[in-house]
Design a protein around this motif. Sequence first.
Motif, PDB file in Angstrom:
ATOM      1  N   ALA A 176       0.776  -1.254   0.000  1.00  0.00           N
ATOM      2  CA  ALA A 176       0.000   0.000   0.000  1.00  0.00           C
ATOM      3  C   ALA A 176       0.798   1.290   0.000  1.00  0.00           C
ATOM      4  O   ALA A 176       0.207   2.357  -0.156  1.00  0.00           O
ATOM      5  N   ASP A 177       2.115   1.249   0.195  1.00  0.00           N
ATOM      6  CA  ASP A 177       2.818   2.525   0.324  1.00  0.00           C
ATOM      7  C   ASP A 177       4.287   2.388  -0.097  1.00  0.00           C
ATOM      8  O   ASP A 177       5.159   2.062   0.714  1.00  0.00           O
ATOM      9  N   ASP A 317       1.364  -6.082  -7.534  1.00  0.00           N
ATOM     10  CA  ASP A 317       1.375  -5.766  -8.971  1.00  0.00           C
ATOM     11  C   ASP A 317       2.078  -4.434  -9.217  1.00  0.00           C
ATOM     12  O   ASP A 317       1.809  -3.750 -10.199  1.00  0.00           O
ATOM     13  N   GLY A 320       4.062  -0.849  -3.707  1.00  0.00           N
ATOM     14  CA  GLY A 320       2.960  -0.251  -2.956  1.00  0.00           C
ATOM     15  C   GLY A 320       1.600  -0.571  -3.538  1.00  0.00           C
ATOM     16  O   GLY A 320       0.639   0.160  -3.320  1.00  0.00           O
ATOM     17  N   SER A 321       1.486  -1.676  -4.252  1.00  0.00           N
ATOM     18  CA  SER A 321       0.210  -2.007  -4.886  1.00  0.00           C
ATOM     19  C   SER A 321       0.024  -3.523  -4.933  1.00  0.00           C
ATOM     20  O   SER A 321       0.973  -4.275  -5.148  1.00  0.00           O
ATOM     21  N   CYS A 322      -1.222  -3.954  -4.757  1.00  0.00           N
ATOM     22  CA  CYS A 322      -1.470  -5.394  -4.647  1.00  0.00           C
ATOM     23  C   CYS A 322      -2.802  -5.762  -5.297  1.00  0.00           C
ATOM     24  O   CYS A 322      -3.797  -5.055  -5.139  1.00  0.00           O
TER      25      CYS A 322
END
Length: 346
Positions: A176-177, A317, A320-322
């Motif tokens: 997320a970050d 993906d 900070g992104s899933c």
Amino acid sequence: MSTVTIAPIAESLPAFLDAHNFSAIAVIVDNHTFRFCYPELKALLPKHTLVRIKAGEEQKHIATCELIWDALTRANFDRHALVLNLGGGVIGDMGGFCAATYKRGIAFAQIPTTLLAQVDASVGGKLGIDFNGFKNHIGVFKLPDAVLIEPHFLTTLPERELRSGFAEIIKHCLIADAAMWEEIRRRDLDEQDWPRLVAHSVAVKQRVVEQDPTEKGLRKILNFGHTIGHAVETYFLTQPRKRLLHGEAIAVGMITEAFIAFQKKMIDQSLLTATEEYIFSVYGNVKLNDEDIDPILALTLQDKKNRGRDVRMALLDGPGSCAFDVSVTSAEMRRGLDFYRGINKN
Ligand code: NAD
Ligand code: MG
């Protein structure tokens, strides 16, 4: 969403009690939080009922709930009473479950005393106990009336427990970050700024849980590292080898699942390498032998996120992104575990 307060307990607890009018208070502790954290709480509380249980995941079952319900009943707790869960995730999950079911539910507050409980277990309202060897098999979703985080309770926590909880912080940054991930990966465990990271993790988890409280979709991203991680954790329970703490298993899971994401071209080589090198530097080597792999793969079929026999994972993906609900084959998982074992040999 329940309010999470990160502050000295000498301020947050009296403020919470003053804002309510509870008919009685119970404090649930284990042997360690009785010794290290309860003295400070006791000095802040009016007359209350203390329920003390043995420490450890082995206590997280229905027989211990009966002891808790029995203590509340004997003290004549009515529906306006409060339960304070002073401990790690075991006390929080089980004490919360007992409060959520006693007379169909009384108020409870989480006072998490491990890093894992501060950044993960106390937030999001999952409560429950283990049953017949299955983790968190019986439980409910119910948000606590408050989460009171006292940063200095972490000072008595053994370093191995601190490191285990840190895995969930790494997870929150990776999913997320990206900026916070860049920040933490430049520091060793003993150089981290815990109050700042606890606040960050709580915010990440709350933001996700608010959008999907009962894990129909987005909340599944919090399971990054956990499909493989849980399988490794469960497998090690059947082994005479050293027990793995949750975060130690999740560390294996995050490296393996990062490789699976890389294979699927969801992340690039640089994110894979950064993830693998940093997590490995903090957690070191969990030795997996040839004969361990099939039983670990078999255990991934038990994952709560699957549909039928199709293994679905939360996979990075990007930094900070899933993504979630990504189908993964057992060949992909096998190559992921091979990659993990390859790092260990260096
Ligand atoms: P734990 O509660 O067993 O605590 C770990 C150890 O630390 C115990 O021996 C405990 O007595 C001791 N301890 C606690 N606070 C201490 C302190 N301040 N100083 C010294 N020792 C202290 O385990 P945990 O890692 O906190 O939590 C694991 C549990 O959390 C598992 O049962 C897991 O299923 C659950 N969990 C729940 C959620 C959720 O969303 N509800 C999320 C993650 C994990
Ligand atoms: Mg976890």
